[in-house]
Design a protein around this motif. Structure first.
Motif, PDB file in Angstrom:
ATOM      1  N   ARG A   5       0.831  -1.212   0.000  1.00 49.31           N
ATOM      2  CA  ARG A   5       0.000   0.000   0.000  1.00 49.31           C
ATOM      3  C   ARG A   5       0.865   1.263   0.000  1.00 49.31           C
ATOM      4  O   ARG A   5       0.556   2.237  -0.675  1.00 49.31           O
ATOM      5  CB  ARG A   5      -0.945  -0.021   1.192  1.00 49.31           C
ATOM      6  CG  ARG A   5      -1.987  -1.115   1.052  1.00 49.31           C
ATOM      7  CD  ARG A   5      -2.840  -1.227   2.296  1.00 49.31           C
ATOM      8  NE  ARG A   5      -3.725  -2.356   2.232  1.00 49.31           N
ATOM      9  CZ  ARG A   5      -4.913  -2.351   1.651  1.00 49.31           C
ATOM     10  NH1 ARG A   5      -5.364  -1.252   1.096  1.00 49.31           N
ATOM     11  NH2 ARG A   5      -5.659  -3.427   1.629  1.00 49.31           N
ATOM     12  N   ALA A  50      -5.861   3.195  -1.258  1.00 45.20           N
ATOM     13  CA  ALA A  50      -4.739   2.415  -0.737  1.00 45.20           C
ATOM     14  C   ALA A  50      -4.707   2.424   0.792  1.00 45.20           C
ATOM     15  O   ALA A  50      -4.268   1.459   1.403  1.00 45.20           O
ATOM     16  CB  ALA A  50      -3.425   2.961  -1.288  1.00 45.20           C
ATOM     17  N   SER A  60      -6.643  -2.210  -2.575  1.00 47.55           N
ATOM     18  CA  SER A  60      -5.317  -1.950  -3.139  1.00 47.55           C
ATOM     19  C   SER A  60      -5.290  -2.301  -4.619  1.00 47.55           C
ATOM     20  O   SER A  60      -4.669  -1.595  -5.420  1.00 47.55           O
ATOM     21  CB  SER A  60      -4.234  -2.709  -2.375  1.00 47.55           C
ATOM     22  OG  SER A  60      -4.445  -4.095  -2.446  1.00 47.55           O
TER      23      SER A  60
END
Length: 120
Positions: A5, A50, A60
Motif C-alpha cells: 500500500r 490504498a 489496493s
C-alpha cells in the motif's frame, strides 16, 4: 499500513509529481501555492483507496487499476493524440471521476469483507 500500500501511494505520487513538473510552468515560489494543493488533489483518490486497509486487498487492487488508468489519461491528455488547449482541466476533473470509480471498489470490498466475516 503494508509495504504494498505504501508502494502504491509512493509510485503514484511520484508519477503525478513528474507530470506536474513536465507539464507545468514553474515561475517561482508563487507557483507552489497552486501546484501543492493540485498535487494533493491528484493523489487523493488513489491514496484514499490504498489507505483503506480494513477493507482488504480489493481496495489496493482497485487503487492500482484506477491509478494506472489515470496515468494513462494524464499522459494522453498532455503527450498523446488528444492534446488540446484545455488539456490542463484534466488535473481538475479526473480526480472527481477517480473518486466516482472508487465507489464500486469500496462497495465490492465491503461485500467481500462481510461475506468473509460470516464464514465459520
Amino acid at each position: 499500513m503494508s509495504l504494498v500500500r505504501r508502494a502504491i501511494i509512493a509510485v503514484y505520487a511520484l508519477a503525478c509529481l513528474a507530470l506536474l513538473f513536465t507539464t507545468g510552468s514553474w515561475e517561482g515560489p508563487g507557483s507552489l501555492v497552486f501546484y501543492v494543493p493540485l498535487f494533493f488533489w491528484m493523489v487523493l483518490p488513489v491514496a484514499g483507496l490504498a489507505i483503506a486497509q480494513p477493507l482488504g486487498s480489493i481496495t489496493s487492487g482497485g487503487a492500482i487499476l484506477i491509478g494506472l488508468g489515470a496515468l494513462y489519461l494524464y499522459w494522453r491528455a498532455f503527450f498523446g493524440p488528444d492534446i488540446d488547449p484545455q488539456s490542463g482541466l484534466v488535473y481538475i476533473f479526473l480526480p472527481v471521476y477517480q473518486m466516482l470509480a472508487s465507489i464500486p471498489v469500496i462497495i465490492i470490498a465491503l461485500i467481500a469483507t462481510r461475506m468473509k466475516a460470516k464464514r465459520p
